[in-house]
Motif scaffolding. Structure first.
Motif, PDB file in Angstrom:
ATOM      1  N   VAL A  65       0.866  -1.171   0.000  1.00  0.00           N
ATOM      2  CA  VAL A  65       0.000   0.000   0.000  1.00  0.00           C
ATOM      3  C   VAL A  65       0.909   1.230   0.000  1.00  0.00           C
ATOM      4  CG1 VAL A  65      -1.707   1.291   1.322  1.00  0.00           C
ATOM      5  CG2 VAL A  65      -1.807  -1.198   1.278  1.00  0.00           C
ATOM      6  N   ASN A  66       0.637   2.156  -0.895  1.00  0.00           N
ATOM      7  CA  ASN A  66       1.399   3.402  -0.959  1.00  0.00           C
ATOM      8  C   ASN A  66       0.738   4.447  -0.066  1.00  0.00           C
ATOM      9  OD1 ASN A  66       3.334   2.548  -2.941  1.00  0.00           O
ATOM     10  ND2 ASN A  66       1.701   2.696  -4.467  1.00  0.00           N
ATOM     11  N   PHE A  67       1.526   5.030   0.823  1.00  0.00           N
ATOM     12  CA  PHE A  67       0.977   6.036   1.736  1.00  0.00           C
ATOM     13  C   PHE A  67       0.478   7.269   0.990  1.00  0.00           C
ATOM     14  CE2 PHE A  67       3.855   4.390   5.391  1.00  0.00           C
ATOM     15  CZ  PHE A  67       3.022   3.298   5.558  1.00  0.00           C
ATOM     16  N   ASP A  68       1.053   7.567  -0.169  1.00  0.00           N
ATOM     17  CA  ASP A  68       0.584   8.719  -0.941  1.00  0.00           C
ATOM     18  C   ASP A  68      -0.856   8.536  -1.416  1.00  0.00           C
ATOM     19  OD1 ASP A  68       2.978  10.034  -0.571  1.00  0.00           O
ATOM     20  OD2 ASP A  68       3.822   9.408  -2.505  1.00  0.00           O
ATOM     21  N   ASP A  69      -1.332   7.284  -1.470  1.00  0.00           N
ATOM     22  CA  ASP A  69      -2.725   7.017  -1.833  1.00  0.00           C
ATOM     23  C   ASP A  69      -3.669   7.246  -0.656  1.00  0.00           C
ATOM     24  OD1 ASP A  69      -1.896   6.288  -4.376  1.00  0.00           O
ATOM     25  OD2 ASP A  69      -1.838   4.135  -3.907  1.00  0.00           O
ATOM     26  N   ILE A  70      -3.105   7.434   0.547  1.00  0.00           N
ATOM     27  CA  ILE A  70      -3.896   7.634   1.762  1.00  0.00           C
ATOM     28  C   ILE A  70      -3.850   9.083   2.227  1.00  0.00           C
ATOM     29  CG2 ILE A  70      -4.148   6.966   4.187  1.00  0.00           C
ATOM     30  CD1 ILE A  70      -2.841   4.253   3.423  1.00  0.00           C
ATOM     31  N   ILE A  71      -2.651   9.658   2.210  1.00  0.00           N
ATOM     32  CA  ILE A  71      -2.470  11.040   2.684  1.00  0.00           C
ATOM     33  C   ILE A  71      -3.358  11.980   1.867  1.00  0.00           C
ATOM     34  CG2 ILE A  71      -0.815  12.933   2.898  1.00  0.00           C
ATOM     35  CD1 ILE A  71       1.360  10.743   3.356  1.00  0.00           C
ATOM     36  N   GLY A  72      -4.118  12.808   2.569  1.00  0.00           N
ATOM     37  CA  GLY A  72      -5.010  13.765   1.922  1.00  0.00           C
ATOM     38  C   GLY A  72      -6.412  13.234   1.676  1.00  0.00           C
ATOM     39  N   GLN A  73      -6.639  11.956   1.981  1.00  0.00           N
ATOM     40  CA  GLN A  73      -7.960  11.353   1.802  1.00  0.00           C
ATOM     41  C   GLN A  73      -8.725  11.371   3.127  1.00  0.00           C
ATOM     42  OE1 GLN A  73      -9.031  10.334  -1.277  1.00  0.00           O
ATOM     43  NE2 GLN A  73      -7.084  11.220  -1.945  1.00  0.00           N
ATOM     44  N   GLU A  74     -10.024  11.193   3.055  1.00  0.00           N
ATOM     45  CA  GLU A  74     -10.871  11.157   4.242  1.00  0.00           C
ATOM     46  C   GLU A  74     -10.721   9.836   4.979  1.00  0.00           C
ATOM     47  OE1 GLU A  74     -13.115  13.433   5.564  1.00  0.00           O
ATOM     48  OE2 GLU A  74     -12.512  14.941   4.086  1.00  0.00           O
ATOM     49  N   GLU A  75     -10.843   9.899   6.296  1.00  0.00           N
ATOM     50  CA  GLU A  75     -10.882   8.694   7.117  1.00  0.00           C
ATOM     51  C   GLU A  75     -12.033   7.816   6.629  1.00  0.00           C
ATOM     52  OE1 GLU A  75     -11.006   7.634  11.861  1.00  0.00           O
ATOM     53  OE2 GLU A  75     -11.617   9.619  11.211  1.00  0.00           O
ATOM     54  N   GLY A  76     -11.832   6.496   6.635  1.00  0.00           N
ATOM     55  CA  GLY A  76     -12.834   5.568   6.114  1.00  0.00           C
ATOM     56  C   GLY A  76     -12.570   5.193   4.668  1.00  0.00           C
ATOM     57  N   LEU A  77     -11.468   5.690   4.139  1.00  0.00           N
ATOM     58  CA  LEU A  77     -11.058   5.396   2.773  1.00  0.00           C
ATOM     59  C   LEU A  77     -10.964   3.896   2.552  1.00  0.00           C
ATOM     60  CD1 LEU A  77      -9.564   6.186   0.043  1.00  0.00           C
ATOM     61  CD2 LEU A  77      -7.460   6.063   1.402  1.00  0.00           C
ATOM     62  N   MET A  78     -11.510   3.436   1.445  1.00  0.00           N
ATOM     63  CA  MET A  78     -11.349   2.037   1.038  1.00  0.00           C
ATOM     64  C   MET A  78     -10.378   2.035  -0.135  1.00  0.00           C
ATOM     65  SD  MET A  78     -15.055   0.289   1.508  1.00  0.00           S
ATOM     66  CE  MET A  78     -14.306  -1.307   1.318  1.00  0.00           C
ATOM     67  N   LEU A  79      -9.373   1.151  -0.063  1.00  0.00           N
ATOM     68  CA  LEU A  79      -8.408   1.064  -1.147  1.00  0.00           C
ATOM     69  C   LEU A  79      -7.987  -0.379  -1.352  1.00  0.00           C
ATOM     70  CD1 LEU A  79      -5.198   0.816   0.110  1.00  0.00           C
ATOM     71  CD2 LEU A  79      -5.908   3.017   0.969  1.00  0.00           C
ATOM     72  N   ASN A  80      -7.290  -0.616  -2.444  1.00  0.00           N
ATOM     73  CA  ASN A  80      -6.800  -1.957  -2.751  1.00  0.00           C
ATOM     74  C   ASN A  80      -5.286  -1.954  -2.743  1.00  0.00           C
ATOM     75  OD1 ASN A  80      -9.298  -3.222  -3.094  1.00  0.00           O
ATOM     76  ND2 ASN A  80      -9.461  -2.453  -5.185  1.00  0.00           N
ATOM     77  N   SER A  81      -4.711  -3.054  -2.238  1.00  0.00           N
ATOM     78  CA  SER A  81      -3.265  -3.219  -2.245  1.00  0.00           C
ATOM     79  C   SER A  81      -2.815  -3.568  -3.667  1.00  0.00           C
ATOM     80  CB  SER A  81      -2.863  -4.333  -1.286  1.00  0.00           C
ATOM     81  OG  SER A  81      -3.231  -5.598  -1.824  1.00  0.00           O
ATOM     82  N   SER A  82      -1.515  -3.698  -3.824  1.00  0.00           N
ATOM     83  CA  SER A  82      -0.959  -4.049  -5.137  1.00  0.00           C
ATOM     84  C   SER A  82      -1.417  -5.434  -5.596  1.00  0.00           C
ATOM     85  CB  SER A  82       0.565  -3.991  -5.088  1.00  0.00           C
ATOM     86  OG  SER A  82       1.062  -4.918  -4.127  1.00  0.00           O
ATOM     87  N   HIS A  83      -1.864  -6.278  -4.662  1.00  0.00           N
ATOM     88  CA  HIS A  83      -2.383  -7.611  -5.007  1.00  0.00           C
ATOM     89  C   HIS A  83      -3.909  -7.638  -4.994  1.00  0.00           C
ATOM     90  CE1 HIS A  83       1.669  -8.878  -4.989  1.00  0.00           C
ATOM     91  NE2 HIS A  83       1.753  -9.425  -3.788  1.00  0.00           N
ATOM     92  N   ASP A  84      -4.507  -6.463  -5.057  1.00  0.00           N
ATOM     93  CA  ASP A  84      -5.958  -6.307  -5.136  1.00  0.00           C
ATOM     94  C   ASP A  84      -6.691  -6.805  -3.879  1.00  0.00           C
ATOM     95  OD1 ASP A  84      -7.976  -5.108  -6.627  1.00  0.00           O
ATOM     96  OD2 ASP A  84      -8.689  -7.049  -7.391  1.00  0.00           O
ATOM     97  N   HIS A  85      -6.044  -6.688  -2.719  1.00  0.00           N
ATOM     98  CA  HIS A  85      -6.705  -6.982  -1.448  1.00  0.00           C
ATOM     99  C   HIS A  85      -7.268  -5.677  -0.911  1.00  0.00           C
ATOM    100  CE1 HIS A  85      -5.109 -11.130  -0.510  1.00  0.00           C
ATOM    101  NE2 HIS A  85      -4.499 -10.820  -1.641  1.00  0.00           N
ATOM    102  N   SER A  86      -8.527  -5.692  -0.487  1.00  0.00           N
ATOM    103  CA  SER A  86      -9.159  -4.457  -0.030  1.00  0.00           C
ATOM    104  C   SER A  86      -8.820  -4.165   1.433  1.00  0.00           C
ATOM    105  CB  SER A  86     -10.672  -4.528  -0.223  1.00  0.00           C
ATOM    106  OG  SER A  86     -11.203  -5.578   0.539  1.00  0.00           O
ATOM    107  N   LEU A  87      -8.686  -2.878   1.710  1.00  0.00           N
ATOM    108  CA  LEU A  87      -8.399  -2.368   3.052  1.00  0.00           C
ATOM    109  C   LEU A  87      -9.246  -1.133   3.286  1.00  0.00           C
ATOM    110  CD1 LEU A  87      -4.552  -2.498   2.633  1.00  0.00           C
ATOM    111  CD2 LEU A  87      -5.757  -3.817   4.349  1.00  0.00           C
TER     112      LEU A  87
END
Length: 178
Positions: free
Chosen positions: A41-63
């Motif tokens: 997971v790249n932190f740049d994909d999280i920084i600046g986003q709202e809490e509760g963000l849903m994202l996928n890892s490089s292996h397409d696992h959701s977090l």
């Protein structure tokens, strides 16, 4: 950084929760990454986003990404000494009758779990004086507390063996975790 609202910022500690409810505690920094069995997971994909963000890892696992609760943080924070678990922290605060504005002497800072709970209970008008005999434990606890709560001007951590005597006066409660 202390818990807050709004966008997640660099320097904040967050908890990422996967689809099997596993928790990963990380501190965000620009350009940073977190690698685990489910990918990266790249932190740049999280920084600046709202809490509760849903994202996928490089292996397409959701977090999903949140600021951690005190209970989540205590379970995942770095430790030197064994921590008191969340199920017992509330009981201790109730049994010791810790109240907003209280001055509490804690003996045995350990990794800081009880210390953070006491700080929450006494609030900004209270004070916690925590004594720890081991300097390495005191340093670890101070780092854990700062990472979760930010600056805590109402906390004093002292290197002292309480068995040598109590030299603190005018306290409302004494909590021993020895």
């Amino acid at each position: 950084m202390p818990p807050g609202r709004g966008v997640l910022t660099a320097g904040e500690t967050v908890v990422m929760i996967d689809s099997k409810d596993r928790l990963y505690l990380v501190t965000l920094h620009p350009g940073g990454k977190y690698s685990y069995h489910g990918g990266t997971v790249n932190f740049d994909d999280i920084i600046g986003q709202e809490e509760g963000l849903m994202l996928n890892s490089s292996h397409d696992h959701s977090l999903v990404v949140f600021r951690p609760s005190l209970a989540q943080y205590v379970l995942k924070m770095p430790r030197g000494a064994q921590v008191i678990y969340p199920k017992d922290l509330g009981t201790i605060v109730m049994a010791a009758d810790i109240f907003p504005g209280a001055v509490v002497l804690e003996a045995g800072t350990g990794s800081g779990a009880l210390t953070m709970t006491l700080l929450r209970a006494v609030g900004i008008d209270g004070r916690v004086i925590s004594e720890e005999v081991r300097e390495d434990f005191a340093r670890r606890a101070a780092a854990n507390i700062r990472r979760f709560m930010g600056e805590t001007p109402n906390l004093e951590i002292r290197i002292h063996d309480i068995y040598e005597g109590i030299d603190v006066h005018d306290v409302d409660r004494v909590v021993l975790d020895l």
